[in-house]
Each structure stands twice: as structure tokens, then as C-alpha cells.
Design an enzyme around this catalytic site. Structure first.
Site, mmCIF file in Angstrom:
data_model
loop_
_atom_site.group_PDB
_atom_site.id
_atom_site.type_symbol
_atom_site.label_atom_id
_atom_site.label_comp_id
_atom_site.label_asym_id
_atom_site.label_seq_id
_atom_site.Cartn_x
_atom_site.Cartn_y
_atom_site.Cartn_z
ATOM 1 N N LEU A 6 29.045 62.992 25.274
ATOM 2 C CA LEU A 6 28.490 61.644 24.188
ATOM 3 C C LEU A 6 29.168 62.204 22.882
ATOM 4 C CD1 LEU A 6 26.543 58.633 25.436
ATOM 5 C CD2 LEU A 6 28.951 58.851 26.083
ATOM 6 N N CYS A 7 29.310 63.376 22.529
ATOM 7 C CA CYS A 7 29.451 64.484 21.468
ATOM 8 C C CYS A 7 30.522 64.170 20.667
ATOM 9 C CB CYS A 7 28.803 65.861 21.717
ATOM 10 S SG CYS A 7 26.957 65.543 21.277
ATOM 11 N N HIS A 8 30.865 63.927 19.435
ATOM 12 C CA HIS A 8 32.307 64.385 19.385
ATOM 13 C C HIS A 8 33.129 65.168 18.921
ATOM 14 C CE1 HIS A 8 31.060 60.352 17.485
ATOM 15 N NE2 HIS A 8 31.843 59.526 18.186
ATOM 16 N N ASP A 26 21.298 86.672 31.001
ATOM 17 C CA ASP A 26 22.810 87.024 31.443
ATOM 18 C C ASP A 26 22.485 89.044 31.693
ATOM 19 O OD1 ASP A 26 23.961 86.922 33.679
ATOM 20 O OD2 ASP A 26 25.610 87.413 31.048
ATOM 21 N N GLU A 28 25.525 70.660 18.106
ATOM 22 C CA GLU A 28 26.658 72.198 17.444
ATOM 23 C C GLU A 28 25.371 73.152 17.978
ATOM 24 O OE1 GLU A 28 29.612 69.163 17.847
ATOM 25 O OE2 GLU A 28 27.699 69.213 16.439
#
Length: 165
Positions: free
Chosen positions: A76-78, A129, A115
Site C-alpha cells: 500500500l505504499c505510494h 548475506d 523508504e
């Protein structure tokens, strides 16, 4: 701060918030995280001797790239036109490990906390990683927003940045 969840409509269904009528303002958010590791692993990374290469440089770029792809990852992030993303990675021998700080900025109609959080998270994941071959006991944690500015809700900062370390 409102007690209402903005991404849930009156029927309980998830929806994307309509930000079209909001004013564009300068907005910024800073998030942090940490990767705890063995002292030997930290030394290996700082000396630039990790088998996969430059851990800090690669993780920094991964965090920046991730911030730009947040709307692809969080439903639901723009999609946002970020004007700045910066990632800092600092060694902390007391942890021992690496502390990450990510900044996201734009002039727009919605905040950039997600973000900044995505940048910090993916930076930490990339560190993990790239060093997991030598240290499977690394721990990622303390990922949180520590400050934000702009928008209708105004400026906010963690009162004690060390409280969750």
C-alpha cells in the site's frame, strides 16, 4: 497522532490512501538498524577481506536501491519521487557489529518513513548475506524510525536514540 488506521476502510478492507488533495511539503525520515556479529567477522569486513567483496559499499548501494523500490515491496505504499537517499554504515566494537542509518527525503504528499525503513532493513540484510559464510550467528535488530519531519503531523524524533540499543 490519530488513533485511526489510515490504510483500512470502513469495511475493514485494506486500501491505498488517497493523497491527491494533500499539499506537497518537504519530508524526511531517518531509520536505523544494526547487525551484531563476532568480533572476527567485523574485523574481516573492516579490513576488506570478505570473500564476496566490499561488504560496506555493496550494502550501502543495496539500501539506496531498496528505498527506490519500496512501493514494489510494501503493497500500500505510494511510488515516490525521492530526492535523496543516504545510507551510513558505522562499525561499533561494543556491539560488536555494524550500525546502519538511512535517510530518505522528498518534496511530496506522503511521508518517507517506509523508504527509510526499507533502506535500513535491506542494508542490514545485505551485510548478513555477504558475511554469512563466516558467521551464521549474526543478528539483525533495532530497526526503527528515529526521526521524521514534514507533513501534517509535523516533526518527530526518538527522545532517547540509545533506548533500544
Amino acid at each position: 497522532m490519530s488513533g485511526k488506521l489510515t490504510h483500512i476502510d470502513q469495511t475493514g478492507a485494506a486500501n491505498m490512501v488517497d493523497v491527491g488533495s494533500k499539499d506537497e511539503t518537504e519530508r524526511q525520515a531517518v531509520a536505523e538498524g544494526a547487525v551484531r556479529m563476532k568480533p572476527e567477522t567485523l574485523a574481516l569486513i573492516l579490513e576488506g577481506n570478505a570473500a564476496k567483496g566490499d561488504v560496506i559499499g555493496t550494502a550501502r548501494l543495496a539500501g539506496i536501491m531498496a528505498a527506490k523500490r519500496t512501493s514494489d515491496l510494501i503493497p500500500l505504499c505510494h511510488p515516490l519521487m525521492l530526492t535523496k537517499v543516504a545510507v551510513e554504515i558505522e562499525p561499533d566494537e561494543n556491539l560488536p557489529g555494524l550500525r546502519v542509518r538511512a535517510l530518505a527525503r522528498l518534496k511530496g504528499r506522503t511521508g518517507v518513513e517506509m523508504e527509510a525503513l526499507t533502506a535500513a532493513s535491506v542494508t542490514c540484510l545485505t551485510i548478513y548475506d555477504m558475511a554469512k559464510a563466516v558467521d551464521r550467528h549474526m543478528e539483525i535488530g533495532s530497526i526503527r524510525v528515529i526521526e521524521k519531519s514534514g507533513g501534517k503531523s509535523g516533526d518527530w524524533a526518538v527522545s532517547d536514540p540509545a533506548s533500544m540499543r
